[in-house]
Design an enzyme around this catalytic site. Structure first.
Site, PDB file in Angstrom:
ATOM      1  N   ASP A 183       0.866  -1.174   0.000  1.00 44.97           N
ATOM      2  CA  ASP A 183       0.000   0.000   0.000  1.00 44.97           C
ATOM      3  C   ASP A 183       0.910   1.234   0.000  1.00 44.97           C
ATOM      4  O   ASP A 183       1.754   1.367   0.881  1.00 44.97           O
ATOM      5  CB  ASP A 183      -0.870  -0.053   1.259  1.00 44.97           C
ATOM      6  CG  ASP A 183      -1.757   1.157   1.439  1.00 44.97           C
ATOM      7  OD1 ASP A 183      -1.664   2.087   0.617  1.00 44.97           O
ATOM      8  OD2 ASP A 183      -2.531   1.171   2.400  1.00 44.97           O
TER       9      ASP A 183
ATOM     10  N   ASP B 296     -14.169   7.227   5.455  1.00 50.08           N
ATOM     11  CA  ASP B 296     -13.628   6.957   6.794  1.00 50.08           C
ATOM     12  C   ASP B 296     -14.747   7.016   7.825  1.00 50.08           C
ATOM     13  O   ASP B 296     -15.612   7.897   7.749  1.00 50.08           O
ATOM     14  CB  ASP B 296     -12.573   8.012   7.175  1.00 50.08           C
ATOM     15  CG  ASP B 296     -11.309   7.918   6.331  1.00 50.08           C
ATOM     16  OD1 ASP B 296     -11.098   6.872   5.683  1.00 50.08           O
ATOM     17  OD2 ASP B 296     -10.532   8.898   6.329  1.00 50.08           O
TER      18      ASP B 296
ATOM     19  N   GLN C 174      -4.294  -3.618  12.787  1.00 55.25           N
ATOM     20  CA  GLN C 174      -5.700  -3.501  12.415  1.00 55.25           C
ATOM     21  C   GLN C 174      -6.233  -4.822  11.880  1.00 55.25           C
ATOM     22  O   GLN C 174      -5.479  -5.710  11.512  1.00 55.25           O
ATOM     23  CB  GLN C 174      -5.901  -2.378  11.390  1.00 55.25           C
ATOM     24  CG  GLN C 174      -5.211  -2.575  10.057  1.00 55.25           C
ATOM     25  CD  GLN C 174      -5.338  -1.348   9.161  1.00 55.25           C
ATOM     26  OE1 GLN C 174      -5.323  -0.219   9.633  1.00 55.25           O
ATOM     27  NE2 GLN C 174      -5.448  -1.558   7.866  1.00 55.25           N
TER      28      GLN C 174
ATOM     29  N   ARG D 247       5.024   2.005  10.292  1.00 56.05           N
ATOM     30  CA  ARG D 247       4.999   3.233   9.494  1.00 56.05           C
ATOM     31  C   ARG D 247       6.001   4.206  10.102  1.00 56.05           C
ATOM     32  O   ARG D 247       5.681   4.949  11.038  1.00 56.05           O
ATOM     33  CB  ARG D 247       3.577   3.809   9.438  1.00 56.05           C
ATOM     34  CG  ARG D 247       2.608   2.862   8.722  1.00 56.05           C
ATOM     35  CD  ARG D 247       1.242   3.448   8.507  1.00 56.05           C
ATOM     36  NE  ARG D 247       0.334   2.479   7.891  1.00 56.05           N
ATOM     37  CZ  ARG D 247      -0.980   2.653   7.791  1.00 56.05           C
ATOM     38  NH1 ARG D 247      -1.536   3.764   8.248  1.00 56.05           N
ATOM     39  NH2 ARG D 247      -1.742   1.732   7.222  1.00 56.05           N
TER      40      ARG D 247
ATOM     41  N   SER E  59     -10.839   3.059   7.718  1.00 51.12           N
ATOM     42  CA  SER E  59     -10.785   3.583   6.350  1.00 51.12           C
ATOM     43  C   SER E  59     -11.194   2.415   5.461  1.00 51.12           C
ATOM     44  O   SER E  59     -10.686   1.309   5.622  1.00 51.12           O
ATOM     45  CB  SER E  59      -9.363   4.030   6.028  1.00 51.12           C
ATOM     46  OG  SER E  59      -9.268   4.402   4.674  1.00 51.12           O
TER      47      SER E  59
ATOM     48  N   GLU F 167     -10.497   8.561  13.893  1.00 51.05           N
ATOM     49  CA  GLU F 167     -10.763   7.655  12.773  1.00 51.05           C
ATOM     50  C   GLU F 167     -10.583   6.216  13.228  1.00 51.05           C
ATOM     51  O   GLU F 167      -9.543   5.840  13.741  1.00 51.05           O
ATOM     52  CB  GLU F 167      -9.812   7.947  11.610  1.00 51.05           C
ATOM     53  CG  GLU F 167     -10.053   7.049  10.406  1.00 51.05           C
ATOM     54  CD  GLU F 167      -8.910   7.085   9.405  1.00 51.05           C
ATOM     55  OE1 GLU F 167      -8.541   6.013   8.889  1.00 51.05           O
ATOM     56  OE2 GLU F 167      -8.379   8.189   9.151  1.00 51.05           O
TER      57      GLU F 167
END
Length: 335
Positions: A56, A236, A125, A110, A252, A249
């Site tokens: 991604d 979202d 997630q 990340r 997504s 959030e």
């Protein structure tokens, strides 16, 4: 977002009770989620080869963690940012049919994330993906799926309340749908983040739709990779979060690109060279199933349901020492 310390913060649970609650929420949610959404749990990779085009790209500027493997010379390997593309390949490889889908535990690093109350360099997630027909690539399919996910999260509030009544956060009764353009028209003089906060505070929970394409101002509301979500059929899920006075959030998601929208979005994003990657070739040749999918933050969900001030209270990650020190002084214990 800078570090926020809520006034008179009380986590209500000890660290060990918190660990027990995290396990309870994760175990219960994934069982309910799989059952309600008709998804099977499968195993997923922590890394993919760069040449596969399966990683991604997020907003296109984040650097993936890269390394090589001695037994596979000449290949650069990347820790996944998410499994957005890999899942669609898996649905094809494993022979899933329309109405069937999968979910998996996705762990990512990340490295360029700005660390604050909501953002960690460690991402965990539930990544999920479901096969749909071409005819089901509609706003109605998207909204119906969002309603189901909201219902499951709302049910989790009641589950957690039975076990931890002193710690649970009470969630709104409904989710409201709005597009990024409608939001921009409503608050033309505000930044995208300010708009999100205003609308989420007003309604408690919103599904903000159509993210990635340019608004009438000429700028997109937010960046979104051009090669997995269809920018007209995504969004979202945001909850208003009093502890931090901002929108949180949780998910997504979206209906994925078909041949036409992939072609258009790669052109808009100036990424047409990706058409030569194996994954993109398969998609453009109509060799992959039409799907809907997304990610639901595991730590974010625990944070929401337990009404915590910092994501580091519900996941073990790395944080700057000064952040750890300030948090500890205010009863925010980072794992």
């Amino acid at each position: 977002m800078a570090l926020i310390i809520p006034a008179n913060y009380d986590p209500h649970l000890t660290v060990r009770e918190t660990q027990e609650a995290i396990k309870y929420i994760r175990d219960t949610f994934q069982k309910e989620f799989g059952k309600e959404m008709h998804l099977e749990r499968i195993s997923a990779p922590l890394f993919v080869t760069q040449s596969s085009g399966l990683n991604d790209n997020l907003n296109g500027v984040e650097r993936p963690v890269q390394f090589d493997i001695a037994a596979i010379p000449g290949e650069t390997v990347e820790v996944v940012h998410s499994l957005a593309k890999w899942k669609r390949m898996a649905l094809k490889e494993y022979g899933f049919n329309p109405g069937e889908g999968l979910y998996t535990n996705m762990n990512a690093i990340r490295r360029d994330e700005e660390l604050d109350n909501l953002h960690s360099c460690y991402v965990d997630q539930w990544d999920w993906e479901k096969v749909i027909t071409k005819e089901e690539r509609t706003i109605e399919t998207l909204e119906s799926t969002v309603q189901t996910i909201f219902k499951i999260i709302k049910h989790m509030e009641h589950e957690v309340w039975y076990k931890y009544p002193q710690a649970v956060k009470h969630l709104p009764e409904h989710i409201t749908f709005i597009t990024t353009q409608e939001l921009a028209d409503r608050y033309p003089d505000k930044t995208p983040k300010e708009r999100e906060n205003l609308i989420t505070k007003e309604y408690g929970c919103v599904f903000l739709m159509k993210i990635g394409d340019k608004l009438t101002t000429g700028e997109p509301h937010d960046g979104r990779a051009p090669d997995y979500d269809d920018w007209q059929l995504n969004g979202d899920i945001l909850f208003w979060y009093e502890q931090l006075n901002c929108a949180l959030e949780i998910s997504s998601m979206g209906i994925r690109v078909d041949e036409k929208s992939l072609e258009e979005q790669l052109k808009k994003a100036g990424c047409e060279e990706r058409k030569n990657l194996p994954y993109h070739k398969m998609l453009l040749n109509g060799e992959l199933p039409y799907t809907i999918g997304g990610g639901i933050g595991q730590s974010r969900l625990c944070m929401l349901l337990l009404d915590r001030a910092h994501v580091g209270e519900v996941q073990a990650s790395l944080w700057p020492e000064d952040m750890r020190k300030i948090c500890k002084e205010h009863k925010i214990v980072l794992l």
